[in-house]
Design a protein around this motif. Structure first.
Motif, mmCIF file in Angstrom:
data_model
loop_
_atom_site.group_PDB
_atom_site.id
_atom_site.type_symbol
_atom_site.label_atom_id
_atom_site.label_comp_id
_atom_site.label_asym_id
_atom_site.label_seq_id
_atom_site.Cartn_x
_atom_site.Cartn_y
_atom_site.Cartn_z
ATOM 1 N N ILE A 5 0.839 -1.188 0.000
ATOM 2 C CA ILE A 5 0.000 0.000 0.000
ATOM 3 C C ILE A 5 0.874 1.237 0.000
ATOM 4 C CG2 ILE A 5 -0.169 0.266 2.519
ATOM 5 C CD1 ILE A 5 -3.218 0.668 2.087
ATOM 6 N N LYS A 6 0.360 2.338 -0.526
ATOM 7 C CA LYS A 6 1.111 3.589 -0.508
ATOM 8 C C LYS A 6 1.230 4.088 0.924
ATOM 9 C CE LYS A 6 0.014 5.167 -5.193
ATOM 10 N NZ LYS A 6 1.424 5.018 -5.648
ATOM 11 N N ARG A 7 2.424 4.508 1.286
ATOM 12 C CA ARG A 7 2.687 4.938 2.663
ATOM 13 C C ARG A 7 1.751 6.073 3.082
ATOM 14 N NH1 ARG A 7 7.669 8.416 2.868
ATOM 15 N NH2 ARG A 7 6.072 9.759 1.942
ATOM 16 N N ASP A 8 1.611 7.118 2.240
ATOM 17 C CA ASP A 8 0.800 8.274 2.630
ATOM 18 C C ASP A 8 -0.670 7.893 2.787
ATOM 19 O OD1 ASP A 8 3.060 9.821 2.612
ATOM 20 O OD2 ASP A 8 2.669 10.746 0.657
ATOM 21 N N HIS A 9 -1.165 6.988 1.932
ATOM 22 C CA HIS A 9 -2.555 6.563 2.043
ATOM 23 C C HIS A 9 -2.774 5.759 3.327
ATOM 24 C CE1 HIS A 9 -2.834 6.799 -2.637
ATOM 25 N NE2 HIS A 9 -2.684 7.977 -2.069
ATOM 26 N N PHE A 10 -1.824 4.885 3.630
ATOM 27 C CA PHE A 10 -1.897 4.095 4.855
ATOM 28 C C PHE A 10 -1.843 5.009 6.077
ATOM 29 C CE2 PHE A 10 0.111 0.136 7.087
ATOM 30 C CZ PHE A 10 -1.104 -0.127 7.688
ATOM 31 N N SER A 11 -0.952 5.982 6.050
ATOM 32 C CA SER A 11 -0.809 6.920 7.167
ATOM 33 C C SER A 11 -2.078 7.744 7.363
ATOM 34 C CB SER A 11 0.384 7.848 6.925
ATOM 35 O OG SER A 11 0.528 8.769 7.990
ATOM 36 N N ASN A 12 -2.659 8.227 6.270
ATOM 37 C CA ASN A 12 -3.898 9.004 6.362
ATOM 38 C C ASN A 12 -5.029 8.179 6.971
ATOM 39 O OD1 ASN A 12 -2.961 11.427 5.323
ATOM 40 N ND2 ASN A 12 -3.378 10.841 3.205
ATOM 41 N N ALA A 13 -5.134 6.926 6.555
ATOM 42 C CA ALA A 13 -6.190 6.068 7.079
ATOM 43 C C ALA A 13 -6.005 5.811 8.572
ATOM 44 C CB ALA A 13 -6.219 4.751 6.309
ATOM 45 N N LEU A 14 -4.772 5.580 9.000
ATOM 46 C CA LEU A 14 -4.501 5.373 10.426
ATOM 47 C C LEU A 14 -4.842 6.612 11.240
ATOM 48 C CD1 LEU A 14 -1.152 3.404 10.127
ATOM 49 C CD2 LEU A 14 -3.265 2.538 11.150
ATOM 50 N N GLN A 15 -4.596 7.782 10.681
ATOM 51 C CA GLN A 15 -4.941 9.022 11.379
ATOM 52 C C GLN A 15 -6.447 9.143 11.607
ATOM 53 O OE1 GLN A 15 -2.825 11.294 12.696
ATOM 54 N NE2 GLN A 15 -1.170 9.929 12.073
ATOM 55 N N GLN A 16 -7.227 8.617 10.695
ATOM 56 C CA GLN A 16 -8.676 8.722 10.824
ATOM 57 C C GLN A 16 -9.250 7.830 11.912
ATOM 58 O OE1 GLN A 16 -9.737 11.293 9.211
ATOM 59 N NE2 GLN A 16 -7.647 11.299 8.391
ATOM 60 N N VAL A 17 -8.574 6.717 12.203
ATOM 61 C CA VAL A 17 -9.157 5.763 13.151
ATOM 62 C C VAL A 17 -8.507 5.782 14.530
ATOM 63 C CG1 VAL A 17 -9.890 4.229 11.290
ATOM 64 C CG2 VAL A 17 -7.680 3.847 12.394
ATOM 65 N N GLN A 18 -7.311 6.363 14.662
ATOM 66 C CA GLN A 18 -6.625 6.264 15.942
ATOM 67 C C GLN A 18 -7.194 7.188 17.008
ATOM 68 O OE1 GLN A 18 -2.575 7.484 16.342
ATOM 69 N NE2 GLN A 18 -2.786 9.304 15.058
ATOM 70 N N ASN A 19 -8.023 8.144 16.605
ATOM 71 C CA ASN A 19 -8.543 9.121 17.550
ATOM 72 C C ASN A 19 -9.424 8.494 18.627
ATOM 73 O OD1 ASN A 19 -8.652 11.975 18.215
ATOM 74 N ND2 ASN A 19 -10.818 11.886 17.668
ATOM 75 N N LEU A 20 -10.047 7.350 18.330
ATOM 76 C CA LEU A 20 -10.960 6.726 19.294
ATOM 77 C C LEU A 20 -10.251 5.911 20.358
ATOM 78 C CD1 LEU A 20 -14.038 5.453 17.264
ATOM 79 C CD2 LEU A 20 -13.580 7.701 18.216
ATOM 80 N N VAL A 21 -8.986 5.633 20.166
ATOM 81 C CA VAL A 21 -8.263 4.765 21.096
ATOM 82 C C VAL A 21 -7.801 5.576 22.301
ATOM 83 C CG1 VAL A 21 -6.285 3.237 21.396
ATOM 84 C CG2 VAL A 21 -7.554 3.244 19.239
ATOM 85 N N SER A 22 -8.248 5.201 23.489
ATOM 86 C CA SER A 22 -7.884 5.925 24.703
ATOM 87 C C SER A 22 -6.533 5.439 25.217
ATOM 88 C CB SER A 22 -8.946 5.722 25.784
ATOM 89 O OG SER A 22 -9.012 4.359 26.163
ATOM 90 N N PHE A 23 -5.946 6.208 26.126
ATOM 91 C CA PHE A 23 -4.650 5.847 26.696
ATOM 92 C C PHE A 23 -4.778 4.736 27.740
ATOM 93 C CE2 PHE A 23 -3.852 10.153 25.107
ATOM 94 C CZ PHE A 23 -2.686 9.938 24.393
ATOM 95 N N ARG A 54 -14.544 2.749 11.160
ATOM 96 C CA ARG A 54 -13.892 1.898 10.172
ATOM 97 C C ARG A 54 -13.724 2.696 8.885
ATOM 98 N NH1 ARG A 54 -17.734 -2.109 9.062
ATOM 99 N NH2 ARG A 54 -16.928 -3.400 10.741
ATOM 100 N N CYS A 55 -12.566 2.580 8.271
ATOM 101 C CA CYS A 55 -12.384 3.175 6.952
ATOM 102 C C CYS A 55 -11.794 2.135 6.009
ATOM 103 C CB CYS A 55 -11.537 4.442 7.003
ATOM 104 S SG CYS A 55 -9.797 4.177 7.318
ATOM 105 N N LYS A 56 -12.098 2.291 4.733
ATOM 106 C CA LYS A 56 -11.602 1.403 3.694
ATOM 107 C C LYS A 56 -10.624 2.153 2.811
ATOM 108 C CE LYS A 56 -14.652 -0.734 1.291
ATOM 109 N NZ LYS A 56 -15.894 -1.001 0.530
ATOM 110 N N ILE A 57 -9.525 1.484 2.456
ATOM 111 C CA ILE A 57 -8.514 2.112 1.626
ATOM 112 C C ILE A 57 -8.038 1.100 0.589
ATOM 113 C CG2 ILE A 57 -6.691 1.506 3.290
ATOM 114 C CD1 ILE A 57 -5.280 4.095 2.452
ATOM 115 N N LYS A 58 -7.827 1.557 -0.621
ATOM 116 C CA LYS A 58 -7.409 0.671 -1.691
ATOM 117 C C LYS A 58 -5.939 0.286 -1.536
ATOM 118 C CE LYS A 58 -10.747 2.052 -5.207
ATOM 119 N NZ LYS A 58 -10.926 2.619 -6.559
ATOM 120 N N GLY A 59 -5.640 -0.951 -1.858
ATOM 121 C CA GLY A 59 -4.274 -1.435 -1.809
ATOM 122 C C GLY A 59 -4.135 -2.691 -2.643
ATOM 123 N N GLU A 60 -2.928 -3.184 -2.770
ATOM 124 C CA GLU A 60 -2.691 -4.432 -3.489
ATOM 125 C C GLU A 60 -2.704 -5.574 -2.478
ATOM 126 O OE1 GLU A 60 0.765 -6.688 -6.149
ATOM 127 O OE2 GLU A 60 1.036 -4.586 -5.531
#
Length: 376
Positions: A5-23, A54-60
């Motif tokens: 997967i493209k690094r920037d696309h993977f990074s963007n997707a992780l940014q969208q979902v990590q906000n819900l995870v508490s410490f 949940r988010c979906k991202i295109k990859g190989e």
């Protein structure tokens, strides 16, 4: 499991979902993001049990499969990888290997077996909106939510569907904000309203507006939002976002009783002009005296404020008002917030008399009721 997967696309997707995870989550698995590789998509899911995304991202996708990995650590690693592409390979021991450029990481994960599934609904969708419209509506009322634990039902935004209309309401007992619009009904359902928790409102404000359409499905205990995402946005090739949340259980009070049925006087005011005057007036108030005074007569609004600590303020603003002279006082915060959230150039201010609630209105079905302060 293996995918590239493209690094920037993977990074963007992780940014969208990590906000819900508490410490300090209640279970170790809740530190993690669930990665699911299937078809041409990688799905990323996190949850804190009250809310999930949940988010979906295109990859190989080379080999389908799933694993959960520590999301915050993974997001930090992926963001700083040296290559434009990331190859991820997972073995039978739930160890993930990441390769990018000359860098290689090995990260221990957990099986998806203990990861709490996101809830499913009996119908595919109930209502459909344009994201920009729903984002505007949420933003128009969110500031009026209560933060008090005494009346938990008010710690959120009430969403009510009736007769092809949707009403969004928030109140903390001192002000009330309401906005209404037409809505497309996609399917029938038994529930007609829900209260979005304060945290979910904030998360919605963060993810809305990245695409054109959205769908809402809900029942008596949960609500789900399906959001399309435009590829032109900074999300890279994220295809969609699905946000699901518990609702605030209980009966929302009859907010219609709070809205004055009779307002004799009507004032038309330039929104930006009034907002600027109120902000300037608020600079001289103190915690002991938080009142900003209005005096209206002969197409002029005089705004004044004073305190022994900071001094005095006075400014006149042109308005459209030909009624009898009237004087009122308000907490400036309760006027600044709705005026800042609106986009219309002109607002109407209505009231019955000096001691009655003030009502701000716009021509797009927005109402904000503000309780006045007693003038000393």
């Amino acid at each position: 499991m293996k995918f590239q997967i493209k690094r920037d696309h993977f990074s963007n997707a992780l940014q969208q979902v990590q906000n819900l995870v508490s410490f300090r989550p209640s279970m170790p698995i809740l530190f993690n993001v669930l990665l699911e590789a299937e078809g041409e998509y990688l799905k990323l899911t996190t949850t804190n049990l009250d809310m999930g995304i949940r988010c979906k991202i295109k990859g190989e996708i080379i080999e389908p499969g799933s694993i959960t990995l520590p999301v915050k650590r993974l997001a930090s690693i992926v963001k700083d990888l040296p290559g434009a592409e990331v190859l991820v390979e997972v073995n039978a021991s739930n160890q993930a290997q990441l390769r990018s450029g000359g860098a290689k990481y090995k990260i221990m994960g957990l099986s998806r077996d203990e990861f709490p599934p996101l809830p499913k609904f009996d119908v595919p969708a109930l209502y459909q909106f344009e994201q920009n419209d729903f984002e505007r509506m949420i933003h128009s009322v969110a500031y009026a939510q209560s933060t008090s634990e005494d009346r938990y039902i008010l710690n959120g935004v009430h969403v009510n569907f009736a007769d092809n209309n949707v009403n969004l309401v928030a109140t903390d007992g001192r002000r009330l904000a309401l906005i209404s619009t037409k809505v497309d009904t996609v399917a029938s359902g038994t529930a007609s309203s829900f209260v979005l928790p304060r945290a979910t409102v904030g998360e919605l404000e963060r993810v809305l507006g990245r695409g054109k359409n959205m769908k809402i499905v809900f029942n008596e205990r949960q609500v789900g939002f399906e959001l399309d995402v435009d590829e032109s946005e900074s999300f890279g090739l994220v295809d969609s976002i699905y946000l699901v949340s518990k609702v605030v259980e209980g009966s929302y009070p009859n907010y219609r009783q709070v809205i004055p049925q009779e307002t004799i006087n009507r004032v038309m005011i330039d929104r930006q002009g009034l907002l600027g005057v109120i902000k300037r007036a608020s600079l001289v108030i103190s915690d002991k005296n938080r009142a900003v005074k209005f005096k209206m007569a002969n197409n002029v609004l005089e705004v004044s404020a004073s305190s022994s600590e900071f001094g005095e303020f006075h400014e006149a603003l042109a308005i459209r008002y030909e009624g009898a002279e009237a004087q009122m006082a308000f907490n400036p915060e309760y006027i600044i917030q709705p005026l800042s959230a609106l986009t219309k150039d002109e607002v109407a201010f209505e009231f019955k008399d000096d001691l009655s609630p003030g009502v701000f209105k716009t021509d797009d079905n927005f109402i904000c009721v503000v309780m006045p302060l007693r003038i000393q």
